[in-house]
Structures are given as C-alpha cells and as structure tokens.
Design a protein around this motif. Structure first.
Motif, PDB file in Angstrom:
ATOM      1  N   GLU A 196      -8.120  53.385 -26.342  1.00 41.00           N
ATOM      2  CA  GLU A 196      -7.842  54.395 -25.330  1.00 41.00           C
ATOM      3  C   GLU A 196      -9.116  55.107 -24.905  1.00 41.00           C
ATOM      4  N   GLY A 197      -9.029  55.710 -23.746  1.00 39.25           N
ATOM      5  CA  GLY A 197     -10.008  56.686 -23.317  1.00 39.25           C
ATOM      6  C   GLY A 197      -9.290  58.003 -23.101  1.00 39.25           C
ATOM      7  N   VAL A 198      -9.948  59.112 -23.409  1.00 38.85           N
ATOM      8  CA  VAL A 198      -9.371  60.426 -23.183  1.00 38.85           C
ATOM      9  C   VAL A 198     -10.347  61.244 -22.363  1.00 38.85           C
ATOM     10  N   ASN A 199      -9.821  61.791 -21.271  1.00 37.80           N
ATOM     11  CA  ASN A 199     -10.628  62.641 -20.398  1.00 37.80           C
ATOM     12  C   ASN A 199     -10.137  64.074 -20.514  1.00 37.80           C
ATOM     13  N   SER A 200     -11.042  64.989 -20.850  1.00 38.15           N
ATOM     14  CA  SER A 200     -10.738  66.418 -20.914  1.00 38.15           C
ATOM     15  C   SER A 200     -11.265  67.064 -19.641  1.00 38.15           C
ATOM     16  N   SER A 201     -10.366  67.717 -18.903  1.00 30.88           N
ATOM     17  CA  SER A 201     -10.727  68.183 -17.563  1.00 30.88           C
ATOM     18  C   SER A 201     -11.835  69.222 -17.581  1.00 30.88           C
ATOM     19  N   GLY A 831       4.037  77.981 -21.984  1.00 30.35           N
ATOM     20  CA  GLY A 831       4.765  76.736 -21.814  1.00 30.35           C
ATOM     21  C   GLY A 831       3.797  75.611 -21.504  1.00 30.35           C
ATOM     22  N   THR A 832       4.094  74.416 -21.993  1.00 25.14           N
ATOM     23  CA  THR A 832       3.213  73.266 -21.777  1.00 25.14           C
ATOM     24  C   THR A 832       4.025  72.070 -21.277  1.00 25.14           C
ATOM     25  N   VAL A 833       3.385  71.256 -20.448  1.00 21.89           N
ATOM     26  CA  VAL A 833       4.009  70.059 -19.882  1.00 21.89           C
ATOM     27  C   VAL A 833       3.248  68.834 -20.378  1.00 21.89           C
ATOM     28  N   SER A 834       3.982  67.849 -20.853  1.00 21.23           N
ATOM     29  CA  SER A 834       3.377  66.583 -21.250  1.00 21.23           C
ATOM     30  C   SER A 834       4.192  65.441 -20.659  1.00 21.23           C
ATOM     31  N   ALA A 835       3.550  64.296 -20.499  1.00 20.17           N
ATOM     32  CA  ALA A 835       4.225  63.144 -19.906  1.00 20.17           C
ATOM     33  C   ALA A 835       3.581  61.864 -20.418  1.00 20.17           C
ATOM     34  N   ALA A 836       4.371  60.800 -20.373  1.00 20.24           N
ATOM     35  CA  ALA A 836       3.852  59.500 -20.794  1.00 20.24           C
ATOM     36  C   ALA A 836       4.545  58.397 -20.008  1.00 20.24           C
ATOM     37  N   VAL A 837       3.772  57.401 -19.587  1.00 18.29           N
ATOM     38  CA  VAL A 837       4.334  56.206 -18.965  1.00 18.29           C
ATOM     39  C   VAL A 837       3.681  54.996 -19.612  1.00 18.29           C
ATOM     40  N   SER A 838       4.436  53.906 -19.677  1.00 18.79           N
ATOM     41  CA  SER A 838       3.885  52.669 -20.224  1.00 18.79           C
ATOM     42  C   SER A 838       4.474  51.483 -19.488  1.00 18.79           C
ATOM     43  N   TYR A 839       3.691  50.426 -19.438  1.00 12.35           N
ATOM     44  CA  TYR A 839       4.107  49.199 -18.750  1.00 12.35           C
ATOM     45  C   TYR A 839       3.837  48.016 -19.677  1.00 12.35           C
ATOM     46  N   ASN A 840       4.874  47.259 -19.962  1.00  8.38           N
ATOM     47  CA  ASN A 840       4.745  46.087 -20.818  1.00  8.38           C
ATOM     48  C   ASN A 840       4.291  44.893 -19.985  1.00  8.38           C
ATOM     49  N   VAL A 841       3.040  44.529 -20.109  1.00  8.76           N
ATOM     50  CA  VAL A 841       2.522  43.365 -19.394  1.00  8.76           C
ATOM     51  C   VAL A 841       3.238  42.112 -19.875  1.00  8.76           C
ATOM     52  N   LEU A 849      -0.403  55.409 -20.135  1.00 13.15           N
ATOM     53  CA  LEU A 849      -1.012  56.551 -19.461  1.00 13.15           C
ATOM     54  C   LEU A 849      -0.260  57.794 -19.918  1.00 13.15           C
ATOM     55  N   GLU A 850      -0.993  58.731 -20.504  1.00 14.98           N
ATOM     56  CA  GLU A 850      -0.362  59.909 -21.103  1.00 14.98           C
ATOM     57  C   GLU A 850      -1.137  61.166 -20.726  1.00 14.98           C
ATOM     58  N   GLY A 851      -0.424  62.284 -20.660  1.00 16.73           N
ATOM     59  CA  GLY A 851      -1.067  63.544 -20.326  1.00 16.73           C
ATOM     60  C   GLY A 851      -0.546  64.688 -21.169  1.00 16.73           C
ATOM     61  N   LYS A 852      -1.447  65.549 -21.617  1.00 12.28           N
ATOM     62  CA  LYS A 852      -1.107  66.760 -22.362  1.00 12.28           C
ATOM     63  C   LYS A 852      -1.562  67.982 -21.578  1.00 12.28           C
ATOM     64  N   ASP A 853      -0.797  69.060 -21.702  1.00 11.26           N
ATOM     65  CA  ASP A 853      -1.124  70.320 -21.026  1.00 11.26           C
ATOM     66  C   ASP A 853      -1.358  70.095 -19.529  1.00 11.26           C
ATOM     67  N   LEU A 854      -0.468  69.337 -18.921  1.00 10.54           N
ATOM     68  CA  LEU A 854      -0.645  68.983 -17.519  1.00 10.54           C
ATOM     69  C   LEU A 854      -0.548  70.189 -16.594  1.00 10.54           C
ATOM     70  N   ASN A 855       0.100  71.262 -17.037  1.00 13.16           N
ATOM     71  CA  ASN A 855       0.189  72.486 -16.227  1.00 13.16           C
ATOM     72  C   ASN A 855      -1.010  73.399 -16.424  1.00 13.16           C
ATOM     73  N   PHE A 881      -5.564  57.162 -21.454  1.00 10.97           N
ATOM     74  CA  PHE A 881      -5.216  55.896 -20.820  1.00 10.97           C
ATOM     75  C   PHE A 881      -5.728  54.760 -21.709  1.00 10.97           C
ATOM     76  N   GLY A 882      -4.918  53.733 -21.853  1.00  7.27           N
ATOM     77  CA  GLY A 882      -5.362  52.679 -22.751  1.00  7.27           C
ATOM     78  C   GLY A 882      -4.459  51.466 -22.748  1.00  7.27           C
ATOM     79  N   ILE A 883      -4.686  50.626 -23.727  1.00  8.71           N
ATOM     80  CA  ILE A 883      -3.936  49.381 -23.877  1.00  8.71           C
ATOM     81  C   ILE A 883      -3.573  49.222 -25.342  1.00  8.71           C
ATOM     82  N   ARG A 884      -2.335  48.803 -25.577  1.00  6.26           N
ATOM     83  CA  ARG A 884      -1.836  48.577 -26.930  1.00  6.26           C
ATOM     84  C   ARG A 884      -1.499  47.099 -27.074  1.00  6.26           C
ATOM     85  N   ALA A 885      -2.032  46.492 -28.115  1.00  6.51           N
ATOM     86  CA  ALA A 885      -1.799  45.061 -28.350  1.00  6.51           C
ATOM     87  C   ALA A 885      -1.066  44.877 -29.672  1.00  6.51           C
TER      88      ALA A 885
END
Length: 887
Positions: A196-201, A831-841, A849-855, A881-885
């Motif tokens: 994964e890579g993590v970007n801190s705004s 209050g905090t907002v988090s979200a996650a999406v994933s796609y099975n290739v 793709l995941e996000g923490k403290d999106l608000n 953001f990353g890839i899981r194998a």
C-alpha cells in the motif's frame, strides 16, 4: 447494587426455575433444523457479519465479536480502529492529554477510563510502551493499540460482562485479540501480501506500507507454521493552537500598574501563554509474529507463539507562543511591565487583550518579549511490545481436558526530549478569543523573523525517560464434563503472574556556552499552519540543527530520582465456574479468588536513590453469573451480575515527590486500593433475519474504590529530619463512582448486496464520593475521565462478487480527558468519516482504496467551560491505496 451481591445464589435459583420450564419447552431439535435450513455460504462483508452475529448469539455472556473479514473490509490500520464501531466502546487517538495524532491508540468500555479495560492477546496479558514522555512517566496500564496492526486479527472478542475464567484486571470489561492459528487454515499453504501507499494530506507525503502472511501445514493437519511480518510507515503532521496557561488575573501578574488603575480585570480568566504549534513525526511500525502448532496425537496440542512490534516515533514539535504574562510583569528586568492598550471582558474572561507595538516612553523593553519559540526534538523515541507464549492442551479422557499457558511479555517506552527556547525582541501583539468556534486570533508583529531580545540568554532543556514493563505468567485451566444434561460442565483453574515496572529519568544539563546567542542552532526556517487566525509564517529552526546543538552542549548524567520508581506485583488466582443449559436457559456462574502483593519503591530525595518502600497486599473474591434465555425462535435475553477489579495505574501508585522541609508532596499514592466494581447487565436481542440484529441493553457499574486526585495527609520517613513526619499530599486517592447507561444496536442485510448498521450508547459516569481536595468536592465537577454521554456509529455497505464498498461515521460527545498543568482538559465532541472500496481483479488480486478522517475533523479541547479553549488540533486526511494478493 452493593458489595454483598450474591450472583451464585441467583444463578442456582434461576437454574432451578429453568429446569421446571424445560418440561414445557421442546425447542432444541427445531432450532437445529432451522439452522440447517438457513445455512448459506457467503464471503466478504456478509460472511464477517454472519460470523460475528452467530458468535454473539451463541455466547452465554454479554460479548461483541469482530472477525478478520470485517477488518479486511474497512480502513482499519490497527485493532482500535475496528473496535470503535462496537456499541459501548470508546476510542481515543492519544494516550493522555497530548491531543490526537490521527490514529486510534486507546480503547475504553462504557464511558470509563481506558485503564479499566483489560486487553489480552490470545487470552494472556500483553505489555506495551509509550513514546510520549507524559504517558511514559504517567505509568498507565492501558495498552497502546498503535502497536497492533489489523493484519494480526483472526477475531476480537469484547467481554462486557465478566465470568470467572477470564483474567482479572478489567473492572469495566476486557478485550481479547485472537491471532490466526496455523492448523485452522483450510489449505495446506496460504500466502497473503499487501502493498500500500498512504498519503497524509497535511504532511503532503506518500509512504509505503507492507504486510505479509504465510501459512503452511502438513497433509495430516498435525504440524503448522504461520509467519506474519509488517513494515508500515506514515508521515504525520499536526497543526494546532495551544493554550498552555490559564489563570485568573491578579496583581502578581502585573508590573505595570494596570490592575490598580482598572480593578475590574482582577479575577478574570486570562490566557497567559498561547502558542501556534506544529507537530511532525515519521512513524514506522514494524515487526511480526511466528506461530508453530504441533498436534502429535489426538490428546495433545502444543502451540508456541512469538510476537514483536516496534513503533519508531521520532518527532519534532514547534510552538510560537504569545506570552502576556511576560509583557505584563517584565519579570527579567524588574523595571515594570507594559500595560495593555485595549482589552475586552466577556463574562468572567478577558476575551481580548492588545499591547502597543512599540515600547512605551519611559519603559525598558530590552529584556521583554512578546513572542517565544520552543522547538522540541525527540530523536529515537519509540515504543515496543513483545511476548513469547506456549499453549498446551491435553485431553485426559472423554470427560476431562486441560489447557495451559506459560509465557513472558515485555514492553518499552523511550523518549529523549530536547528543547531549545529563544525569545524575540519586544514587538507588542494581541489575542482575541473565539471560544470553541475557531482558533483565537493572535497577531504578533515580526514573529516571522528571529530577533533575539538584547538582554537575556536563550534557554534549553532535555531529559531521557525510559519505562520497562514485564510480566511473567503461567496458568492451568481444566474442563470437566459432568454427564449431567443441565449442569453439563465445570471450568476450573489457577494462574500466577509477576509484573515488574520501572521508570528511569535522566535530566539533561545545558552547558553555559549553549545558552549564548552566538552558539544558537543555525538552521533557521519558517513554518505555516493550516489553521485560521493563528500566527503564520513564523520563524523556527530545523529539528536537525537543534539536535546538533544538543549533541554539542547537553550532557545526561543526573538522575531525577524523585520521578523514578520501581514496582513489583505478585498475583495468584484460582477459579471455578459451572456451565448449565436447559431448553430455554443457559449460562454460567462461578467465583474467582485473586491475591495481590504489591511492592512499590518511590525515589526520594532527588540526589540519591534512597527509595521510600511501601508493601501492600489484598485479596479479591470476584463472583459472577451470566444467563442466556431463549424467549423465542429468534429472541434472546441476557442477564449478568459480577464483581470486578482493576489495579491502579503504576503512575498513580508511584512517581512520588516529597519536599522534606515544607513537608508537602505530590504524585502517586502507594497505598491506593484497586478499583472494585459491582456490575449489572441486561439485554434483549432480536435476530429478525439472516445477518440481522436489533438489540437493546442496560448496564450499571458501581465502583467503591475509584481513583481520583485530591489532597490528604500521609506519614513518610523524612530524610532531612531523619524521622517519620506527616506530609500534606496532593495525589491520587480512592473515592466512589458509578456508570449507568443504555446500548442500542441495529444491523440488517437489505438484500441484493446492500446492508446497514447503526448503534448508540448513552453513558452517565460520575464520581459519587467527594474525596478531600478533589474537583468533585471543591468545585462540584464530578465528571469521570473518559465518559462521553452520547456516542454512535452509522454505516452502510454494498458487496457483490467483484466489488465492495463501505462507509462509516463515528461520533462521541465531549468528555473529561484528564488533568494537565493543574487544569482539567475536556475534549469536545468529534465525528469522523471513513470509507473503503475494493475491486477483485480475479481470485488472486484485489485493488483497495481506503480513507480515514475524510471529513478532516478538528479536535477541540477546553478547560472546565467552552469559553476557555485549551487546544485546537487538525491532523488532516489519510488515503490508503494498494493491492492485496492471495495464493
């Protein structure tokens, strides 16, 4: 509920009643048939929910469960991230009052302090350290969850009600983190890796994170080896505004004659030191777990596990401060301060104070400053946790089996705290408070330039603080199947543990040459804040230049013995617990007996290690009973009563500081009693559809020896007078407290891959005893640390064979966070907002793709009332953001 509750007698009575009912209730076969008819194989989020709900439903006690699939579908970067979605669980992003750092670090149950929640790993205790100095010296018992990445989790069980076979130490409850076991895997070889890579705004940096799991077992399923490794980096930047010194205006802060001319300002609240801070840290969490499981025959299973995690946490904190106290007193020159040119009083607070930008005629401002910069560097700061544990299970016969544990766990916390302080030449300035609506407006001309004042030296400080925590433990647990249809089995066992905690505190001495302007660090630069209103584009110094200055001019040779301590605890425990079931009622009742011997060495006086030794011992009898009642096909009710205990934080027992001449003291109290609590739980659960639940629960905790802070008298040996004398102490002491509340939970699979979840917790926690000198007695503020009256979670998900998405909102209302600089600190609601999406290739690769403290939440804290802010902090968003194998 008082200490004379008799849950065992209640259990027997209910058992007799339920036996009579069983003659009229023939539901067991029907329930088994229903379960088979409804069996559906699902994966992903839905599988996780099904497992968690099933385990909760079948439990005899009040528990909440999270499975590994659940963790894998959310941006959960440590175990605490996962736990925050459970009703009754509160999380904090810091270990104390230092403000949050964007990663959940402490876990607490039902509005109580985190020290009252016991964390275990695979059923045994686990030590951990802290990297922040105040938390190291505070000597807390709570575990830092920053050391436990979510990849470790096989399952997490939150025990809200107690039972006799659980390790004591969680007055409010316990959390058990279960890792995966080699022989539990379906395939002979399994490999999982995540990059994964993590970007801190705020930091505007992207860092790499890596984790991997490899498991092998033989075809006979008798030998398995699991290896996990992780190396996770994250750049952290936190912008803040801090109010470091609230006080009431008095003539003692006035060398200008202002208060004599305007007595209406006397007694008004004033912020005497307000800073624009910026904290930067490069975190790297690395370590791994090895588990070897061996089953030589059907009777024996051996399991050896080793774990290590280290959080490298070097950091630098800059703070440009506006100090009205310096301007008003001019305390370095002694020739009189400068009076404000204007001010505003709102209620009992000076909400604006402005000073002239040039030195008034007739005043000497050469030793005066209206801005001061502190640069604190902490190179090499870290915390770690490690253990080695051997589990053994033996089936002696069809009716008798044993399990045993033997192991040792260690944790370390270390920081080297180096500070450089420089005072700018006088240039006036102002502050205007905005309450908690936004950071205060601070204006100081020339704060963007380094302009040393012409009279006076620069300063510095340093310390090295190390805490070592170790526990050696062993236990044997037995299970006897009685052959009786109702009282079907009995658990019994014994446990021993020896726990050691010591704190070492070295003071740094700054050489005279290090206080000269000519030898100041040369790495002058500027920093900007993302917060509105605060001082911006202020001058500062690079962390490397301050570290270089310290290496040249600071030596560490003197111990601060009054801050040091050594504690040893020897614990022996034994228990027995009966398990029963009828067609309608099941559960357990039992008792745990615990003996604790405590040896405390507090360092005093300051120049030699000549500790004050205190030995105490106490025995706790901890009865408990849990009842699960099948009211209908999908309706379950639960009742639980118990007596629990938690031992005081090590810092509350130690960290003693005595002034032999004044015969006063502060710090810990080695004679504290453990926190003991009588608890009651009742709940109703409706499993109205597959993967769906609606529940309501109530709880009541009555603590007869809660720990607070106040004043009292105590006798110690006086080294100056060479005899025992009475000291007036300001330290921890026991009082009474209670927590009452309600928990609501709703989970529903809506079909077509959609689902929702929501929960709400109301907790009313307060001190009920007015302990001498405590805030409850002196000001009527009886708040309990950590109690948010209202907290809730809202979530939704969608999932199909190739795509999944989940969105979560978590909220907790304001709570007392602790004491800092002799003032209470309340953290405002957040209050905090988090979200996650994933796609099975495909079945081997998944994109995430995941996000923490999106608000982008703002953490706010205040002192007693919201019109006295203590801090504003912002950590920004984190995007992963990353890839899981998987093979």
């Amino acid at each position: 509920m008082k200490s004379n509750l008799t849950p065992i007698a209640s259990a027997v009575a209910l058992l007799i009643m339920s036996s009579a009912m069983s003659a009229h209730a023939q539901q067991a076969d029907a329930k088994a048939g229903d379960a088979k008819a409804q069996e559906v194989v699902v994966t992903g989020i839905r599988a996780s929910l099904q497992q968690s709900i099933n385990q909760k439903r079948n439990s005899d006690s009040v528990v909440e469960v999270i499975t590994s699939e659940d963790v894998g579908k959310m941006p959960d970067k440590n175990v605490a991230d996962s736990l925050q979605r459970i009703p009754g669980v509160s999380v904090a992003t810091a270990g104390g009052t230092e403000g949050g750092f964007g990663e959940n670090d402490r876990v607490a149950l039902r509005g109580t302090p985190s020290a009252l929640t016991l964390t275990t790993l695979n059923g045994h205790t686990v030590s951990s350290g802290d990297w922040y100095a105040a938390n190291i010296t505070g000597g807390g018992r709570s575990v830092s969850y920053s050391l436990f990445p979510s990849e470790l989790i096989g399952r997490v069980t939150v025990h809200k009600s107690s039972q006799a076979n659980l390790v004591e130490g969680g007055a409010a409850g316990s959390v058990d983190i279960e890792t995966r076991k080699p022989l539990d895997f379906k395939e002979n070889f399994t490999g999982i890796a995540t990059v994964e890579g993590v970007n801190s705004s705020l930091a505007s940096k992207t860092d790499g994170q890596f984790s991997a799991l490899f498991n092998w077992k033989n075809a006979d399923n008798t030998l398995g080896v699991l290896v996990q490794a992780f190396d996770e980096k994250r750049s952290l930047k936190r912008d803040g505004q801090e109010f470091l010194w609230w006080d009431k205006m008095s003539a003692g802060y006035d060398g200008s004659g202002w208060t004599q001319a305007h007595p209406e300002v006397l007694g008004k609240n004033i912020s005497l030191l307000t800073g624009t801070s910026q904290f930067e840290q490069k975190r790297e969490r690395k370590g791994g777990l090895i588990d070897v499981q061996f089953k030589p025959n059907t009777e024996w299973t051996l399991d050896l596990t080793g774990f290590y995690s280290k959080l490298d946490a070097s950091n630098v904190n800059r703070n440009m401060m506006f100090p009205p106290y310096s301007i008003l007193t001019n305390n370095w020159s002694g020739v009189g301060g400068v009076a404000p040119s204007s001010w505003t009083i709102t209620g009992n607070t000076l909400t604006n104070i402005t000073f002239p930008t040039t030195c008034p005629t007739g005043k000497d401002c050469s030793a005066m400053s209206s801005s001061v910069q502190d640069i604190a560097v902490r190179p090499g700061s870290y915390s770690d946790s490690k253990f080695v544990n051997l589990d053994a299970s033996y089936k002696a016969s069809a009716s008798l089996s044993f399990e045993g544990k033997l192991g040792q766990t260690r944790g370390t916390g270390y920081t080297q705290d180096i500070g450089y302080e420089a005072w700018n030449a006088y240039s006036g300035g102002s502050i205007t408070l905005n309450g908690l609506a936004s950071p205060s407006t601070v204006i100081v001309p020339n704060s963007d330039k380094l302009t040393f004042r012409s009279v006076g030296q620069v300063g510095g400080w340093a310390s090295k603080v190390t805490a070592n925590d170790k526990e050696t433990y062993g236990q044997v647990d037995g299970l006897w199947k009685t052959g009786n249809d109702i009282l079907h089995s009995v658990n019994f066992g014994v446990r021993f543990a020896t726990h050691d905690r010591d704190l070492s505190y070295l003071n740094g001495t700054v050489a005279d040459a290090g206080t000269l302007v000519a030898n100041a660090p040369t790495g002058v630069t500027n920093f900007n804040s993302s917060l509105p209103n605060v001082l911006n584009n202020t001058w500062t110094m690079t962390g490397d230049s301050v570290t270089g200055w310290a290496n040249k001019y600071i030596t560490f040779s003197a111990h601060s013995y009054q801050s040091e301590f050594k504690i040893k605890e020897d614990v022996q425990a034994a228990y027995a617990m009966a398990n029963f079931s009828t067609d309608m009622v099941s559960g357990n009742f039992g008792v745990r007996a615990v003996s604790t011997k405590e040896h405390v060495e507090n360092g005093s006086p300051n120049d030699v290690w000549n500790p004050i030794v205190t030995d105490n011992s106490y025995t706790d009898i901890l009865p408990s009973a849990n009842f699960r009642v099948e009211l209908g096909k999908n309706l379950v009710s639960r009742f639980a009563v118990s007596r629990t205990m938690a031992r005081p934080d090590f810092g509350q027992l130690a960290s003693l500081s005595l002034l032999d001449t004044q015969m006063t003291g502060s710090g810990g109290n080695p004679n504290l009693k453990p926190i003991r609590s009588n608890n009651f739980d009742a709940s109703l659960e409706w499993y109205f559809a597959p993967k769906s639940l609606l529940s309501v629960g109530v709880f009541d905790m009555s603590m007869d020896s809660y720990v607070t802070y106040g004043s009292f008298q105590q006798t110690f040996f006086n080294n100056a007078q060479k005899k025992n004398t009475v000291y007036n102490m300001s330290a921890a002491l026991n009082t009474t407290a209670e927590v009452k509340g309600v928990e609501l939970s709703y989970i529903q699979d809506l079909g077509y891959g959609f689902g929702v979840n929501a929960n709400y917790t109301y907790a009313d926690g307060k001190e009920t005893g007015k302990a001498t000198g405590s805030a409850c007695a002196t000001s009527g503020d009886c708040s309990m640390v950590g109690t948010s009256k209202n907290s809730y979670n809202l979530g939704a998900y969608f999932e199909n064979d190739t795509f999944s998405a989940r969105l979560q909102y978590s909220y907790r209302s304001a709570f007392l966070n602790g004491l800092d600089r002799n003032s209470a600190i309340y953290q405002d609601s957040v209050g905090t907002v988090s979200a996650a999406v994933s796609y099975n290739v495909n079945k081997y690769l998944t994109l995430t793709l995941e996000g923490k403290d999106l608000n982008d939440p703002m953490l706010k804290s205040y002192a007693t009332t919201p019109d006295q802010p203590r801090a504003f902090y912002k950590n920004g968003r984190q995007i992963y953001f990353g890839i899981r194998a998987k093979i």
